[in-house]
Motif scaffolding. Structure first.
Motif, PDB file in Angstrom:
ATOM      1  N   SER A   1       0.836  -1.203   0.000  1.00 58.97           N
ATOM      2  CA  SER A   1       0.000   0.000   0.000  1.00 58.97           C
ATOM      3  C   SER A   1       0.871   1.254   0.000  1.00 58.97           C
ATOM      4  CB  SER A   1      -0.927   0.013   1.222  1.00 58.97           C
ATOM      5  OG  SER A   1      -1.874  -1.024   1.141  1.00 58.97           O
ATOM      6  N   LEU A   2       1.939   1.236   0.810  1.00 58.76           N
ATOM      7  CA  LEU A   2       2.864   2.370   0.813  1.00 58.76           C
ATOM      8  C   LEU A   2       3.435   2.604  -0.583  1.00 58.76           C
ATOM      9  CD1 LEU A   2       4.904   1.818   4.108  1.00 58.76           C
ATOM     10  CD2 LEU A   2       3.319   3.683   3.630  1.00 58.76           C
ATOM     11  N   LEU A   3       3.800   1.519  -1.244  1.00 61.18           N
ATOM     12  CA  LEU A   3       4.407   1.629  -2.561  1.00 61.18           C
ATOM     13  C   LEU A   3       3.395   2.141  -3.590  1.00 61.18           C
ATOM     14  CD1 LEU A   3       7.284   1.050  -3.451  1.00 61.18           C
ATOM     15  CD2 LEU A   3       6.538  -1.197  -4.221  1.00 61.18           C
ATOM     16  N   GLU A   4       2.181   1.660  -3.513  1.00 57.18           N
ATOM     17  CA  GLU A   4       1.150   2.076  -4.470  1.00 57.18           C
ATOM     18  C   GLU A   4       0.773   3.545  -4.300  1.00 57.18           C
ATOM     19  OE1 GLU A   4      -1.782  -0.804  -3.555  1.00 57.18           O
ATOM     20  OE2 GLU A   4      -0.939  -2.357  -4.860  1.00 57.18           O
ATOM     21  N   GLN A   5       0.886   4.063  -3.082  1.00 59.98           N
ATOM     22  CA  GLN A   5       0.554   5.459  -2.826  1.00 59.98           C
ATOM     23  C   GLN A   5       1.702   6.413  -3.165  1.00 59.98           C
ATOM     24  OE1 GLN A   5      -0.765   5.703   1.283  1.00 59.98           O
ATOM     25  NE2 GLN A   5      -2.023   3.872   1.023  1.00 59.98           N
ATOM     26  N   ALA A   6       2.892   5.874  -3.354  1.00 64.10           N
ATOM     27  CA  ALA A   6       4.079   6.706  -3.563  1.00 64.10           C
ATOM     28  C   ALA A   6       4.062   7.365  -4.940  1.00 64.10           C
ATOM     29  CB  ALA A   6       5.340   5.867  -3.402  1.00 64.10           C
ATOM     30  N   ARG A   7       4.414   8.633  -4.962  1.00 59.10           N
ATOM     31  CA  ARG A   7       4.600   9.343  -6.227  1.00 59.10           C
ATOM     32  C   ARG A   7       6.027   9.175  -6.741  1.00 59.10           C
ATOM     33  NH1 ARG A   7       5.122  14.085  -5.231  1.00 59.10           N
ATOM     34  NH2 ARG A   7       5.294  13.862  -2.963  1.00 59.10           N
ATOM     35  N   ILE A   8       6.989   9.162  -5.792  1.00 57.98           N
ATOM     36  CA  ILE A   8       8.406   9.034  -6.133  1.00 57.98           C
ATOM     37  C   ILE A   8       9.004   7.911  -5.289  1.00 57.98           C
ATOM     38  CG2 ILE A   8      10.654  10.162  -6.245  1.00 57.98           C
ATOM     39  CD1 ILE A   8       9.187  12.865  -6.244  1.00 57.98           C
ATOM     40  N   VAL A   9       9.682   6.973  -5.941  1.00 52.06           N
ATOM     41  CA  VAL A   9      10.367   5.884  -5.255  1.00 52.06           C
ATOM     42  C   VAL A   9      11.851   5.977  -5.598  1.00 52.06           C
ATOM     43  CG1 VAL A   9      10.678   3.385  -5.124  1.00 52.06           C
ATOM     44  CG2 VAL A   9       8.374   4.355  -5.185  1.00 52.06           C
ATOM     45  N   LEU A  10      12.686   5.970  -4.571  1.00 52.17           N
ATOM     46  CA  LEU A  10      14.132   5.962  -4.760  1.00 52.17           C
ATOM     47  C   LEU A  10      14.661   4.574  -4.416  1.00 52.17           C
ATOM     48  CD1 LEU A  10      16.865   7.312  -5.290  1.00 52.17           C
ATOM     49  CD2 LEU A  10      16.863   8.084  -2.898  1.00 52.17           C
ATOM     50  N   ALA A  11      15.194   3.880  -5.411  1.00 47.91           N
ATOM     51  CA  ALA A  11      15.768   2.550  -5.217  1.00 47.91           C
ATOM     52  C   ALA A  11      17.265   2.687  -4.995  1.00 47.91           C
ATOM     53  CB  ALA A  11      15.496   1.677  -6.435  1.00 47.91           C
TER      54      ALA A  11
ATOM     55  N   LEU B   1      11.824   4.770   0.185  1.00 47.00           N
ATOM     56  CA  LEU B   1      13.121   4.215  -0.197  1.00 47.00           C
ATOM     57  C   LEU B   1      12.952   2.710  -0.370  1.00 47.00           C
ATOM     58  CD1 LEU B   1      15.520   5.971   2.353  1.00 47.00           C
ATOM     59  CD2 LEU B   1      15.048   6.640  -0.011  1.00 47.00           C
ATOM     60  N   LEU B   2      13.560   2.177  -1.401  1.00 50.27           N
ATOM     61  CA  LEU B   2      13.504   0.745  -1.664  1.00 50.27           C
ATOM     62  C   LEU B   2      14.919   0.209  -1.654  1.00 50.27           C
ATOM     63  CD1 LEU B   2      11.731  -1.712  -2.571  1.00 50.27           C
ATOM     64  CD2 LEU B   2      12.272  -1.037  -4.923  1.00 50.27           C
ATOM     65  N   GLY B   3      15.184  -0.815  -0.823  1.00 49.12           N
ATOM     66  CA  GLY B   3      16.547  -1.335  -0.753  1.00 49.12           C
ATOM     67  C   GLY B   3      16.614  -2.737  -0.210  1.00 49.12           C
ATOM     68  N   TYR B   4      17.845  -3.216  -0.013  1.00 50.31           N
ATOM     69  CA  TYR B   4      18.093  -4.572   0.446  1.00 50.31           C
ATOM     70  C   TYR B   4      17.600  -4.793   1.875  1.00 50.31           C
ATOM     71  CZ  TYR B   4      21.583  -4.243  -3.317  1.00 50.31           C
ATOM     72  OH  TYR B   4      22.213  -4.035  -4.517  1.00 50.31           O
ATOM     73  N   ASP B   5      17.289  -6.045   2.195  1.00 49.94           N
ATOM     74  CA  ASP B   5      17.112  -6.409   3.587  1.00 49.94           C
ATOM     75  C   ASP B   5      18.499  -6.628   4.204  1.00 49.94           C
ATOM     76  OD1 ASP B   5      17.963  -8.912   2.728  1.00 49.94           O
ATOM     77  OD2 ASP B   5      16.031  -9.889   2.996  1.00 49.94           O
ATOM     78  N   ASP B   6      18.548  -7.016   5.471  1.00 49.08           N
ATOM     79  CA  ASP B   6      19.843  -7.100   6.145  1.00 49.08           C
ATOM     80  C   ASP B   6      20.693  -8.272   5.679  1.00 49.08           C
ATOM     81  OD1 ASP B   6      18.177  -8.956   7.284  1.00 49.08           O
ATOM     82  OD2 ASP B   6      18.409  -8.238   9.342  1.00 49.08           O
TER      83      ASP B   6
END
Length: 252
Positions: free
Chosen positions: A7-17, A155-160
């Motif tokens: 839901s957070l991702l679908e609502q996002a206008r800008i995603v930084l990977a 922000l989109l990134g790796y898990d630990d």
């Protein structure tokens, strides 16, 4: 705002990977980034290193091509970003991903060695300029600078675990987590392990052609062996066969 990661991702206008090397964005999140871009989300990529220490698939560069590997991989990532619909990309340590207006800095690829099957560790030759050897605060500040200019919603990134444990991936996780906390930006992590129950999984149909085209840009790093329906079959430069699925698992 909902805490459900999708839901957070679908609502996002800008995603930084945030990724560690050229090709990681396509291998680990190609289907996800292509799906976001297709839905109208503005997708921006920042890459920490230039992949200088990567092996090279024999015969993948034209005879007489004397360019250093980082220049070749820059061309490859530009092609892959175009295929995935990524609007723009940046290098960590280069404006606007640079803190304090100082001189640009290069975070070198730390390299890797296999500790055991499926688990990578740092290369014994990693020098002081390597991403994993530089202070965490330095890279965090550079990422914060980009976040403050871009103002992404997520922000989109790796898990630990950093996908397969590559030290640059793990370090990128810590840098992203620190920058997210400092800027109060939601940080969504993508799963390293298939079917990990701690993540919320979704199928991402209809983007296999884009992902395959992006992967084909990385001639120095992998070979696309074909397709199995919506799955892309590849062989890594080290000879390992892999399957790229059109699905992703996320957690907040």
């Amino acid at each position: 705002m909902s805490t459900d990661p999708w839901s957070l991702l679908e609502q996002a206008r800008i995603v930084l990977a945030v990724h560690a090397h050229p090709d990681d964005e396509s291998l680990a999140t190609g289907a996800l980034l292509a799906t976001l871009a297709r839905s109208g989300t503005r997708v921006v990529l920042v890459t920490a290193t230039r992949g200088e220490e990567g092996e090279v698939v024999p015969g993948s560069t034209p005879e007489g091509d004397g360019r250093p590997l980082d220049q070749i991989r820059a061309q490859e990532i530009d092609g892959a970003c175009a295929q995935l619909g990524i609007e723009s990309r940046h290098m960590l340590g280069t404006p606007p991903a640079l803190a304090g207006g100082g001189s640009p800095r290069v975070y070198r690829d730390s390299g890797m060695r296999w500790i055991r099957e499926g688990l990578a560790g740092p290369a014994e030759t990693a020098g002081p300029e390597s991403f994993t050897k530089r202070p965490l605060e330095e890279a965090t500040g550079d990422l914060v600078a980009l976040i403050e200019q871009l103002r992404p919603d997520v922000l989109l990134g790796y898990d630990d675990a950093g996908s397969y444990g590559h030290p640059d991936h793990v370090h990128a996780h810590h840098v992203t987590a620190a920058a997210a906390e400092r800027t109060r930006t939601p940080f969504l992590q993508f799963a390293s392990e298939p079917e990990d129950p701690d993540f919320v999984w979704r199928e991402l149909p209809g983007c296999a052609d884009q992902v395959e085209a992006a992967l084909r840009c990385y001639r120095t790093q992998l070979t696309v062996r074909g397709r199995d329906g919506e799955r892309v079959l590849i062989r890594h430069v080290g000879g390992q066969d892999d399957v790229i699925e059109m699905r992703s698992g996320l957690r907040g």
